[in-house]
Write a protein that holds these residues in place. Structure first.
Motif, PDB file in Angstrom:
ATOM      1  N   GLY A   1      57.499  79.883  25.943  1.00 27.11           N
ATOM      2  CA  GLY A   1      56.753  81.060  25.523  1.00 27.11           C
ATOM      3  C   GLY A   1      56.904  81.319  24.043  1.00 27.11           C
ATOM      4  O   GLY A   1      56.445  80.550  23.208  1.00 27.11           O
ATOM      5  N   SER A   2      57.596  82.388  23.698  1.00 24.05           N
ATOM      6  CA  SER A   2      57.770  82.784  22.302  1.00 24.05           C
ATOM      7  C   SER A   2      59.182  83.304  22.091  1.00 24.05           C
ATOM      8  O   SER A   2      59.780  83.901  22.995  1.00 24.05           O
ATOM      9  N   ALA A   3      59.697  83.096  20.883  1.00 25.73           N
ATOM     10  CA  ALA A   3      61.003  83.646  20.514  1.00 25.73           C
ATOM     11  C   ALA A   3      60.891  85.062  19.976  1.00 25.73           C
ATOM     12  O   ALA A   3      61.908  85.672  19.625  1.00 25.73           O
ATOM     13  N   ARG A   4      59.695  85.605  19.911  1.00 22.57           N
ATOM     14  CA  ARG A   4      59.505  86.926  19.297  1.00 22.57           C
ATOM     15  C   ARG A   4      60.311  88.024  19.987  1.00 22.57           C
ATOM     16  O   ARG A   4      60.903  88.878  19.297  1.00 22.57           O
ATOM     17  N   PRO A   5      60.388  88.075  21.333  1.00 20.45           N
ATOM     18  CA  PRO A   5      61.224  89.128  21.943  1.00 20.45           C
ATOM     19  C   PRO A   5      62.692  89.040  21.520  1.00 20.45           C
ATOM     20  O   PRO A   5      63.369  90.065  21.382  1.00 20.45           O
ATOM     21  N   ILE A   6      63.176  87.815  21.319  1.00 19.69           N
ATOM     22  CA  ILE A   6      64.568  87.633  20.887  1.00 19.69           C
ATOM     23  C   ILE A   6      64.716  88.097  19.445  1.00 19.69           C
ATOM     24  O   ILE A   6      65.663  88.811  19.092  1.00 19.69           O
ATOM     25  N   LEU A   7      63.779  87.702  18.597  1.00 23.00           N
ATOM     26  CA  LEU A   7      63.810  88.136  17.200  1.00 23.00           C
ATOM     27  C   LEU A   7      63.759  89.657  17.100  1.00 23.00           C
ATOM     28  O   LEU A   7      64.510  90.262  16.323  1.00 23.00           O
ATOM     29  N   ASP A   8      62.905  90.284  17.882  1.00 22.89           N
ATOM     30  CA  ASP A   8      62.797  91.744  17.835  1.00 22.89           C
ATOM     31  C   ASP A   8      64.124  92.403  18.209  1.00 22.89           C
ATOM     32  O   ASP A   8      64.522  93.416  17.609  1.00 22.89           O
TER      33      ASP A   8
ATOM     34  N   THR B   1      76.146  79.629  27.929  1.00 26.60           N
ATOM     35  CA  THR B   1      76.843  79.531  29.211  1.00 26.60           C
ATOM     36  C   THR B   1      77.398  78.132  29.415  1.00 26.60           C
ATOM     37  O   THR B   1      78.251  77.913  30.262  1.00 26.60           O
ATOM     38  N   ASN B   2      76.895  77.164  28.621  1.00 24.90           N
ATOM     39  CA  ASN B   2      77.289  75.765  28.767  1.00 24.90           C
ATOM     40  C   ASN B   2      77.004  75.070  27.448  1.00 24.90           C
ATOM     41  O   ASN B   2      76.427  75.657  26.527  1.00 24.90           O
ATOM     42  N   SER B   3      77.386  73.809  27.345  1.00 24.87           N
ATOM     43  CA  SER B   3      77.022  73.001  26.190  1.00 24.87           C
ATOM     44  C   SER B   3      75.683  72.320  26.464  1.00 24.87           C
ATOM     45  O   SER B   3      75.239  72.210  27.610  1.00 24.87           O
ATOM     46  N   ALA B   4      75.030  71.859  25.394  1.00 20.13           N
ATOM     47  CA  ALA B   4      73.797  71.069  25.497  1.00 20.13           C
ATOM     48  C   ALA B   4      72.712  71.751  26.334  1.00 20.13           C
ATOM     49  O   ALA B   4      72.098  71.138  27.194  1.00 20.13           O
ATOM     50  N   ILE B   5      72.489  73.055  26.078  1.00 21.17           N
ATOM     51  CA  ILE B   5      71.436  73.764  26.823  1.00 21.17           C
ATOM     52  C   ILE B   5      70.390  74.378  25.896  1.00 21.17           C
ATOM     53  O   ILE B   5      69.555  75.153  26.340  1.00 21.17           O
ATOM     54  N   GLY B   6      70.451  74.025  24.597  1.00 20.87           N
ATOM     55  CA  GLY B   6      69.390  74.462  23.711  1.00 20.87           C
ATOM     56  C   GLY B   6      69.740  75.519  22.687  1.00 20.87           C
ATOM     57  O   GLY B   6      68.859  76.253  22.238  1.00 20.87           O
ATOM     58  N   LYS B   7      71.005  75.599  22.260  1.00 20.59           N
ATOM     59  CA  LYS B   7      71.363  76.608  21.258  1.00 20.59           C
ATOM     60  C   LYS B   7      70.698  76.311  19.913  1.00 20.59           C
ATOM     61  O   LYS B   7      70.215  77.213  19.240  1.00 20.59           O
ATOM     62  N   MET B   8      70.704  75.033  19.511  1.00 21.27           N
ATOM     63  CA  MET B   8      70.024  74.689  18.259  1.00 21.27           C
ATOM     64  C   MET B   8      68.528  74.978  18.364  1.00 21.27           C
ATOM     65  O   MET B   8      67.924  75.564  17.450  1.00 21.27           O
ATOM     66  N   THR B   9      67.922  74.576  19.469  1.00 22.51           N
ATOM     67  CA  THR B   9      66.487  74.807  19.655  1.00 22.51           C
ATOM     68  C   THR B   9      66.169  76.295  19.609  1.00 22.51           C
ATOM     69  O   THR B   9      65.217  76.728  18.940  1.00 22.51           O
ATOM     70  N   ALA B  10      66.968  77.094  20.322  1.00 23.53           N
ATOM     71  CA  ALA B  10      66.736  78.543  20.312  1.00 23.53           C
ATOM     72  C   ALA B  10      66.847  79.102  18.898  1.00 23.53           C
ATOM     73  O   ALA B  10      66.010  79.912  18.459  1.00 23.53           O
ATOM     74  N   THR B  11      67.859  78.663  18.158  1.00 21.83           N
ATOM     75  CA  THR B  11      68.056  79.160  16.798  1.00 21.83           C
ATOM     76  C   THR B  11      66.869  78.815  15.909  1.00 21.83           C
ATOM     77  O   THR B  11      66.377  79.650  15.136  1.00 21.83           O
ATOM     78  N   LEU B  12      66.385  77.576  16.025  1.00 26.11           N
ATOM     79  CA  LEU B  12      65.261  77.155  15.192  1.00 26.11           C
ATOM     80  C   LEU B  12      63.953  77.817  15.612  1.00 26.11           C
ATOM     81  O   LEU B  12      63.085  78.082  14.772  1.00 26.11           O
ATOM     82  N   GLU B  13      63.805  78.092  16.909  1.00 24.98           N
ATOM     83  CA  GLU B  13      62.603  78.806  17.353  1.00 24.98           C
ATOM     84  C   GLU B  13      62.634  80.267  16.885  1.00 24.98           C
ATOM     85  O   GLU B  13      61.597  80.841  16.539  1.00 24.98           O
ATOM     86  N   ILE B  14      63.820  80.869  16.862  1.00 25.56           N
ATOM     87  CA  ILE B  14      63.941  82.231  16.309  1.00 25.56           C
ATOM     88  C   ILE B  14      63.609  82.206  14.817  1.00 25.56           C
ATOM     89  O   ILE B  14      62.927  83.096  14.299  1.00 25.56           O
ATOM     90  N   GLU B  15      64.087  81.176  14.127  1.00 31.45           N
ATOM     91  CA  GLU B  15      63.770  81.046  12.702  1.00 31.45           C
ATOM     92  C   GLU B  15      62.265  80.907  12.492  1.00 31.45           C
ATOM     93  O   GLU B  15      61.680  81.517  11.583  1.00 31.45           O
ATOM     94  N   ARG B  16      61.611  80.105  13.339  1.00 27.09           N
ATOM     95  CA  ARG B  16      60.163  79.944  13.226  1.00 27.09           C
ATOM     96  C   ARG B  16      59.455  81.291  13.400  1.00 27.09           C
ATOM     97  O   ARG B  16      58.546  81.642  12.646  1.00 27.09           O
ATOM     98  N   ALA B  17      59.892  82.056  14.424  1.00 30.07           N
ATOM     99  CA  ALA B  17      59.293  83.374  14.667  1.00 30.07           C
ATOM    100  C   ALA B  17      59.538  84.313  13.498  1.00 30.07           C
ATOM    101  O   ALA B  17      58.661  85.115  13.128  1.00 30.07           O
ATOM    102  N   ALA B  18      60.721  84.220  12.898  1.00 32.71           N
ATOM    103  CA  ALA B  18      61.039  85.083  11.760  1.00 32.71           C
ATOM    104  C   ALA B  18      60.144  84.760  10.562  1.00 32.71           C
ATOM    105  O   ALA B  18      59.652  85.658   9.877  1.00 32.71           O
ATOM    106  N   ARG B  19      59.945  83.468  10.310  1.00 33.61           N
ATOM    107  CA  ARG B  19      59.054  83.087   9.207  1.00 33.61           C
ATOM    108  C   ARG B  19      57.638  83.605   9.445  1.00 33.61           C
ATOM    109  O   ARG B  19      56.978  84.089   8.530  1.00 33.61           O
TER     110      ARG B  19
END
Length: 351
Positions: free
Chosen positions: A331-338, A155-173
């Motif tokens: 919390g957890s990125a697991r709901p997003i990964l699912d 919705t904006n810049s600098a709001i955590g897209k990289m962080t979200a992506t890396l947290e999804i990656e962590r959940a996937a691993r």
């Protein structure tokens, strides 16, 4: 930079006077997610403390020292410019410290718009924002990628897209999936060790650069089950929407994860934060001009809210969008990964 065998680095992070500031996001990203060792942070205003004393959310510790000399005693191989200020210029005095580091044999790693290699002749410099010379135009080969591709948008810049992506990656691993993280910004590239800063590519070639990154990730061995592309900017931000659009089409995603910020402030002076349900539709409509990519979940940044306020905010967005909503840091990125795993592969628009 397309992935090659990258050296293992031992980083000292230069963050003088800035480490606890949000503009030190390159420093924070490397500490929290980097594969390389961080041996020390240089910030005389916090000397004697440790990273976890100052920023426990980074989840990895290192000493904070007051001088480059103290950091050199720990045998770093590289020094990272840990700041990502507006305009990308170095604070006064930092160039002298970097010159001393270069004289001591350290590699200089910088994600600034300001290129440091010309200013430090003879030094080993990785200007992360310097794009490859041979970026091609978009070819359409990205439509044929076999692993599922998910892209974070915002919705904006600098709001955590990289962080979200890396947290999804962590959940996937953690779920046993093989993943490919596609870095498209300076901090993500420092974390991953490879990538292309798409905001430094000539506009006609942004889509081509994005496509090449996804293709490179898909060709990795072992082949990833899931490719996660770090998003940039926002369709609703007048300064960065061009980069967002090139990445949206060029990476050929199968699905999107919308990143939203609980502050819901202005995107730009006089430009209000967009309605979340509306921007979900807009991303889907713009993506579908080339290749359908539904928004399958919302990742929210609820920093600054207490637990009750954060839960209320997430419930409201879930009701407005009809999508799973989670704060992957709180919390957890697991709901997003699912949600990503449930999404089907999609095909390019056919004439």
């Amino acid at each position: 930079m397309i992935p090659v065998e990258t050296p293992e680095r031992r980083y000292a992070i230069l963050a003088e006077g800035w480490f606890a500031n949000r503009h030190a996001k390159t420093a924070h990203g490397l500490v929290a997610y980097g594969k390389d060792e961080v041996i020390a942070v240089i910030d005389s205003t916090l000397a004697g403390h440790r990273v976890l004393d100052v920023m426990p959310n980074l989840r990895r510790d290192a000493p904070i020292v007051g001088t480059l000399g103290e950091a050199l005693e720990m045998s770093p191989t590289s020094i990272l410019v840990g700041l990502a200020p507006a305009g990308g210029e170095l604070p006064e005095g930092w160039m002298e410290t970097l010159g001393e580091a270069a004289d001591a044999g350290l590699e200089i790693v910088s994600g600034l718009h300001q290129r440091l290699a010309p200013e430090l002749p003879g030094a080993r410099v990785w200007d992360v924002r310097e794009p490859p010379e041979d970026v091609p135009l978009f070819s359409g080969e990205g439509f044929t990628v076999e692993p599922k591709v998910a892209l974070t948008v915002g919705t904006n810049s600098a709001i955590g897209k990289m962080t979200a992506t890396l947290e999804i990656e962590r959940a996937a691993r953690e779920a046993g999936l093989s993943t490919g993280f596609v870095a498209t910004g300076q901090t993500g590239i420092v974390v991953a060790g490879w990538g292309i800063c798409v905001d430094a590519v000539v506009s006609d070639f942004i889509a081509g650069a994005s496509e090449q990154l996804v293709l490179a990730a898909a060709r990795a061995s072992p082949r990833p089950d899931l490719i996660l592309v770090e998003g940039q900017g926002s369709l609703g931000h007048p300064a960065y929407s061009g980069v967002t659009l090139g990445l949206l089409h060029g990476s050929c995603p199968d699905c999107l994860v919308l990143c939203a910020d609980a502050s819901e402030g202005e995107v730009f002076a006089g430009v209000p934060s967009p309605d979340v349900a509306r921007i979900v539709r807009l991303y889907e409509e713009v993506a579908a001009l080339v290749k359908p990519a539904p928004v399958v979940a919302v990742s929210v940044n609820t920093k600054g809210l207490d637990e009750e306020a954060a839960e209320n905010f997430m419930r409201r967005l879930a009701k407005e969008t009809g999508l799973p909503v989670a704060d992957p840091v709180r919390g957890s990125a697991r709901p997003i990964l699912d949600a990503i795993r449930r999404a089907p592969k999609t095909e390019a628009v056919k004439s």
